[in-house]
Design a protein around this motif. Structure first.
Motif, PDB file in Angstrom:
ATOM      1  N   ARG A  27      -3.025 -12.485  -0.502  1.00 11.77           N
ATOM      2  CA  ARG A  27      -1.927 -11.839   0.205  1.00 11.77           C
ATOM      3  C   ARG A  27      -0.573 -12.288  -0.335  1.00 11.77           C
ATOM      4  O   ARG A  27      -0.449 -13.347  -0.946  1.00 11.77           O
ATOM      5  N   TYR A  38      -2.258  -8.157  -6.237  1.00 17.08           N
ATOM      6  CA  TYR A  38      -3.497  -7.596  -5.713  1.00 17.08           C
ATOM      7  C   TYR A  38      -4.095  -8.552  -4.685  1.00 17.08           C
ATOM      8  O   TYR A  38      -4.106  -9.764  -4.893  1.00 17.08           O
ATOM      9  N   THR A  39      -4.598  -7.991  -3.596  1.00 16.53           N
ATOM     10  CA  THR A  39      -5.118  -8.835  -2.524  1.00 16.53           C
ATOM     11  C   THR A  39      -6.631  -9.020  -2.573  1.00 16.53           C
ATOM     12  O   THR A  39      -7.148  -9.990  -2.028  1.00 16.53           O
ATOM     13  N   ARG A  40      -7.359  -8.099  -3.216  1.00 15.25           N
ATOM     14  CA  ARG A  40      -8.820  -8.195  -3.228  1.00 15.25           C
ATOM     15  C   ARG A  40      -9.412  -8.314  -4.628  1.00 15.25           C
ATOM     16  O   ARG A  40     -10.387  -9.043  -4.814  1.00 15.25           O
ATOM     17  N   ARG A  71      -4.588  -3.497  -2.650  1.00 13.25           N
ATOM     18  CA  ARG A  71      -5.884  -4.173  -2.647  1.00 13.25           C
ATOM     19  C   ARG A  71      -6.430  -4.350  -4.058  1.00 13.25           C
ATOM     20  O   ARG A  71      -6.875  -5.434  -4.430  1.00 13.25           O
ATOM     21  N   THR A  72      -6.448  -3.262  -4.829  1.00 15.39           N
ATOM     22  CA  THR A  72      -7.029  -3.280  -6.170  1.00 15.39           C
ATOM     23  C   THR A  72      -6.140  -2.474  -7.101  1.00 15.39           C
ATOM     24  O   THR A  72      -5.291  -1.687  -6.635  1.00 15.39           O
ATOM     25  N   SER A 127       2.329  -4.744  -3.369  1.00 20.22           N
ATOM     26  CA  SER A 127       1.054  -5.348  -3.010  1.00 20.22           C
ATOM     27  C   SER A 127       0.035  -4.265  -2.664  1.00 20.22           C
ATOM     28  O   SER A 127       0.284  -3.417  -1.796  1.00 20.22           O
ATOM     29  N   ASP A 153      -5.723   1.226  -6.383  1.00 20.10           N
ATOM     30  CA  ASP A 153      -4.990   1.638  -5.188  1.00 20.10           C
ATOM     31  C   ASP A 153      -3.497   1.802  -5.427  1.00 20.10           C
ATOM     32  O   ASP A 153      -2.755   2.151  -4.494  1.00 20.10           O
ATOM     33  N   GLY A 198       0.804  -1.212   0.000  1.00 22.82           N
ATOM     34  CA  GLY A 198       0.000   0.000   0.000  1.00 22.82           C
ATOM     35  C   GLY A 198       0.834   1.259   0.000  1.00 22.82           C
ATOM     36  O   GLY A 198       1.693   1.477  -0.856  1.00 22.82           O
TER      37      GLY A 198
END
Length: 250
Positions: free
Chosen positions: A195, A181-183, A157-158, A155, A161, A128
């Motif tokens: 993750r 991407y995590t989400r 979320r989308t 890394s 971001d 982030g």
């Protein structure tokens, strides 16, 4: 050397008045602030500054923000994530206008830094908003004409971001960028959302036998997990430097 901080020298940090020169929106909630700071002593990639706001009644609040660009005379850049109900970030990202003053103090820190004369390959792992000091390293490498190879594992979320998305998409010889991407991932993205995992760093970070310098920055949980994964892959813990931040950015 003009324009850079002197490594190892301890000086009394003083508050300076900076003025906003321009802004760049990185995401709907993050903005880069370009500040003119007369008498700025220079800095190293990875250092940060303290920012202080003072109200008319004398109440003040301050937060720390990483420097996001290479040393460039009296000009510095910070990228600020708007924190809901925060005391400082909503002003900096929504009210702060060109020509307005703000107090800053720095540069601060001398351990989580990359120097252009360092010869080792570099692995950067960002979570982030942790991209800011690592972006300063990428930009400092470019400004110095360094040929040291960089790999950035980033890394978020989308896709929306990602900070510095356009710049990191442009070719930069010797710099490889690996977003994950995590989400939610883009359509057709080869890696499903999730993750950061050991396999990601095994595939994208420099292998431990190259003896790379590793810099990890992001929220505390992300940083601890990423550092543990690097150690599990065989990286020397002494070659892993970490920087973490809390929810307020302080």
């Amino acid at each position: 050397m003009a324009g850079t901080a002197v490594p190892g020298r301890l000086t009394r940090l003083e508050w300076r008045v900076a003025r906003l020169a321009e802004t760049r929106d990185e995401t709907p909630t993050a903005r880069t602030l370009v500040l003119d700071v007369p008498g700025w002593p220079g800095h190293l990639a990875g250092q940060h500054v303290d920012v202080r706001l003072t109200a008319a009644d004398g109440y003040s609040a301050q937060r720390s923000y990483s420097l996001a660009a290479a040393a460039d005379g009296d000009r510095v850049e910070l990228t600020v994530q708007n924190v809901p109900d925060g005391e400082v970030s909503p002003y900096l990202t929504g009210v702060f206008a060109a020509g307005d003053p703000v107090e800053i103090r720095g540069p601060v820190g001398g351990w989580f830094v990359w120097r252009p004369d360092a010869p080792a390959p570099v692995t950067l792992v960002a979570g982030g908003a942790g991209a800011a000091p690592l972006m300063a390293m990428v930009r400092s490498r470019r400004a110095a004409g360094s040929r040291v190879p960089f790999r950035l594992v980033y890394s978020v979320r989308t896709p929306g971001d990602r900070w510095y998305a356009d710049e990191l998409r442009r070719p930069d010889p010797g710099v490889e960028v690996f977003p994950l991407y995590t989400r939610a991932a883009p359509d057709g993205w080869p890696r499903p959302p999730g993750r950061l995992a050991k396999g990601d760093l095994a595939a994208w970070a420099w292998p431990p036998e190259f003896d790379p310098a590793c810099f990890v920055c992001g929220p505390t949980g992300f940083v601890e997990a990423a550092a543990d994964l690097l150690v599990a892959l065989g990286h020397d813990p002494r070659r892993i430097k970490t920087e973490r931040f809390g929810p307020t950015g302080g």
